[in-house]
Scaffold this motif. Structure first.
Motif, PDB file in Angstrom:
ATOM      1  N   ALA A  78     -10.894   1.298  -8.229  1.00 38.22           N
ATOM      2  CA  ALA A  78     -11.632   0.337  -7.006  1.00 38.22           C
ATOM      3  C   ALA A  78     -12.930   0.650  -7.215  1.00 38.22           C
ATOM      4  O   ALA A  78     -13.407   1.520  -6.983  1.00 38.22           O
ATOM      5  N   THR A 104     -17.995  -3.490  -2.842  1.00 31.60           N
ATOM      6  CA  THR A 104     -16.553  -3.590  -3.471  1.00 31.60           C
ATOM      7  C   THR A 104     -16.334  -4.462  -4.335  1.00 31.60           C
ATOM      8  O   THR A 104     -16.527  -5.901  -4.016  1.00 31.60           O
ATOM      9  N   ASN A 105     -15.821  -4.373  -5.490  1.00 33.95           N
ATOM     10  CA  ASN A 105     -15.322  -5.388  -6.537  1.00 33.95           C
ATOM     11  C   ASN A 105     -16.418  -5.903  -7.137  1.00 33.95           C
ATOM     12  O   ASN A 105     -16.421  -7.167  -7.621  1.00 33.95           O
ATOM     13  N   SER A 112      -7.258  -2.843  -3.354  1.00 26.77           N
ATOM     14  CA  SER A 112      -8.664  -3.268  -3.223  1.00 26.77           C
ATOM     15  C   SER A 112      -9.129  -4.162  -4.190  1.00 26.77           C
ATOM     16  O   SER A 112      -9.866  -4.998  -3.740  1.00 26.77           O
ATOM     17  N   GLN A 135     -10.123   6.955  -4.949  1.00 25.72           N
ATOM     18  CA  GLN A 135      -9.821   5.568  -5.099  1.00 25.72           C
ATOM     19  C   GLN A 135     -10.403   5.235  -6.547  1.00 25.72           C
ATOM     20  O   GLN A 135     -11.074   3.973  -6.806  1.00 25.72           O
ATOM     21  N   CYS A 170       0.708  -1.395   0.036  1.00 20.77           N
ATOM     22  CA  CYS A 170      -0.020   0.094  -0.154  1.00 20.77           C
ATOM     23  C   CYS A 170       0.700   1.275   0.108  1.00 20.77           C
ATOM     24  O   CYS A 170       0.346   2.412   0.509  1.00 20.77           O
ATOM     25  N   THR A 180     -16.877   0.015  -6.899  1.00 16.14           N
ATOM     26  CA  THR A 180     -18.385  -0.384  -6.051  1.00 16.14           C
ATOM     27  C   THR A 180     -19.562  -0.073  -7.034  1.00 16.14           C
ATOM     28  O   THR A 180     -19.556   0.830  -7.601  1.00 16.14           O
ATOM     29  N   GLY A 197      -8.096  -6.978  -2.088  1.00 15.08           N
ATOM     30  CA  GLY A 197      -8.376  -6.952  -0.757  1.00 15.08           C
ATOM     31  C   GLY A 197      -9.598  -7.719  -0.334  1.00 15.08           C
ATOM     32  O   GLY A 197      -9.681  -8.662   0.720  1.00 15.08           O
ATOM     33  N   THR A 198     -10.779  -7.518  -1.116  1.00 16.64           N
ATOM     34  CA  THR A 198     -11.836  -8.502  -0.763  1.00 16.64           C
ATOM     35  C   THR A 198     -11.754  -9.935  -0.910  1.00 16.64           C
ATOM     36  O   THR A 198     -12.414 -10.859  -0.293  1.00 16.64           O
TER      37      THR A 198
END
Length: 386
Positions: A207, A157-158, A84, A204, A76, A209, A87-88
């Motif tokens: 990334a 997210t994602n 991101s 961001q 990071c 959403t 990350g999930t």
């Protein structure tokens, strides 16, 4: 807990090199296009970043919490959007399966997640349920060997890239609290799932959403995480405890990048015949940032080690997330101040980081929710001692 220092150092060196050579040069492209280049995604898969927390028996690296935190800090030191993307999958999207899933669920899903063939997304938040996660309205009705799911999730997210959703839905309408919620593994390509437009966010870029709508989506009963109804909220809380340490490590990494860039600028920028780092008020801002960053890093590693040792770290995880996310906001603010006008224009990335880090105080539990979690943990501990 570091299992093998030599192996860990080699991994961290690889991540540092990847960040320096591949990710930092692509930051502007990602910000301009709102997309991470496919060749970088392939390289992330090759490096094993999608399988950091998946056990080695399922094809991942099986990092401990401390090891994961150290990798996140290094990863990071660049735009948060890169983290991101994975990350999930390494965090809240897959950890429910890993922590509470049946052996069959782990065998089916974890290897593909570790290879990056599937991206996992965590579907908890709803239009009328954010911080109050126990009040979710998405319904899952049993129908033979399946459940039929109806409802909507927000800010997921994602979601546009997801292959599966770890979904929280209410299976017992008579239980209005946490006990009526179950966790499901949902194929993101199931009939009845539609995605809303990608959200336009403050920061961001790259990334993504969006809202996710479920209209009569049929999910096999075998996809209830753990095979038992009514445990979904507990699964979500376990996942979020770990995720909060993860996010705190992310905040530390971004803050280190911000402070490194700011110190370099302060040593180069001349005013009144000397570098601005010679001015005491600039030194005070640099010193405050370094002190708070050191404190946050220490907290993260301590909480990670405690979790690796098997301790209940719900309170410590909340402390980490609360402090580190607030800390990185202050570091970003000072970075803009020290850069002056240069920090306000979109030429050197400082203003972009300033916008990017604002999200850390909101998702996976706002700062105010962390304060409540911490205080309640203190009360429980005191009562247990009485």
């Amino acid at each position: 807990m570091i299992r093998d220092n030599d192996v860990m150092n080699a991994l961290l060196d690889s991540v540092r090199r990847f960040v320096r050579e591949r990710l930092v040069p692509a930051e502007d492209i990602v910000a301009e296009t709102d997309a991470i280049p496919e060749d970088i995604v392939r390289d992330m898969k090759t490096l094993g970043l999608f399988g950091l927390t998946v056990p080695e028996s399922y094809g991942g690296l099986g990092l401990t919490m401390e090891e994961e935190a150290l990798v996140m800090i290094e990863l990071c030191k660049t735009a948060p959007a890169f983290r991101s993307l994975i990350g999930t999958t390494v965090g809240i999207g897959s950890q429910g399966i890993l922590i509470d899933g049946t052996p069959e669920q782990k065998d089916r899903w974890l290897p593909a997640l570790a290879r990056g063939e599937l991206i996992a997304s965590f579907a908890l938040t709803e239009p009328e349920s954010g911080s109050d996660a126990a009040s979710i309205r998405t319904r899952a009705r049993r129908d033979g060997d399946h459940y039929v799911i109806d409802g909507s999730k927000r800010f997921i997210t994602n979601a546009p890239q997801a292959g599966i959703f770890t979904l929280m839905a209410r299976t017992n309408p008579d239980d209005k609290g946490a006990g009526g919620i179950s966790a499901f593994i949902v194929d993101a390509h199931s009939p009845g799932i539609t995605l809303g437009p990608i959200d336009r966010k403050m920061g961001q870029k790259g990334a993504h959403t969006c809202d996710v709508h479920f209209d009569g989506v049929r999910v096999p009963a075998a996809n209830v995480i753990g095979g038992v109804e009514g445990r979904g909220f507990k699964t979500a809380m376990k996942v979020l405890d770990k995720g909060r340490i993860h996010i705190a490590a992310v905040c530390v990494g971004v803050a280190e990048r911000l402070l490194d860039d700011t110190l370099r600028y302060a040593m180069e920028r001349q005013q009144f015949g000397q570098p601005i780092c010679e001015f005491q008020l600039v030194q005070a801002m640099l010193a405050d940032s370094r002190t708070e960053l050191y404190a946050a890093r220490t907290m993260v590693l301590d909480a990670a080690r405690r979790r690796d040792a098997g301790e209940d770290v719900a309170t410590e995880a909340a402390c980490c997330k609360y402090y580190a996310s607030e800390m990185v906001g202050r570091v970003a603010d000072r970075a803009v101040q020290i850069h002056g006008g240069s920090g306000y224009v979109a030429d050197n990335g400082i203003e972009r980081f300033y916008r990017d880090v604002r999200l850390f105080r909101i998702y996976e539990g706002t700062s105010q929710i962390q304060q409540i979690v911490i205080a309640r943990g203190m009360v429980r501990a005191a009562q247990a001692m009485a």
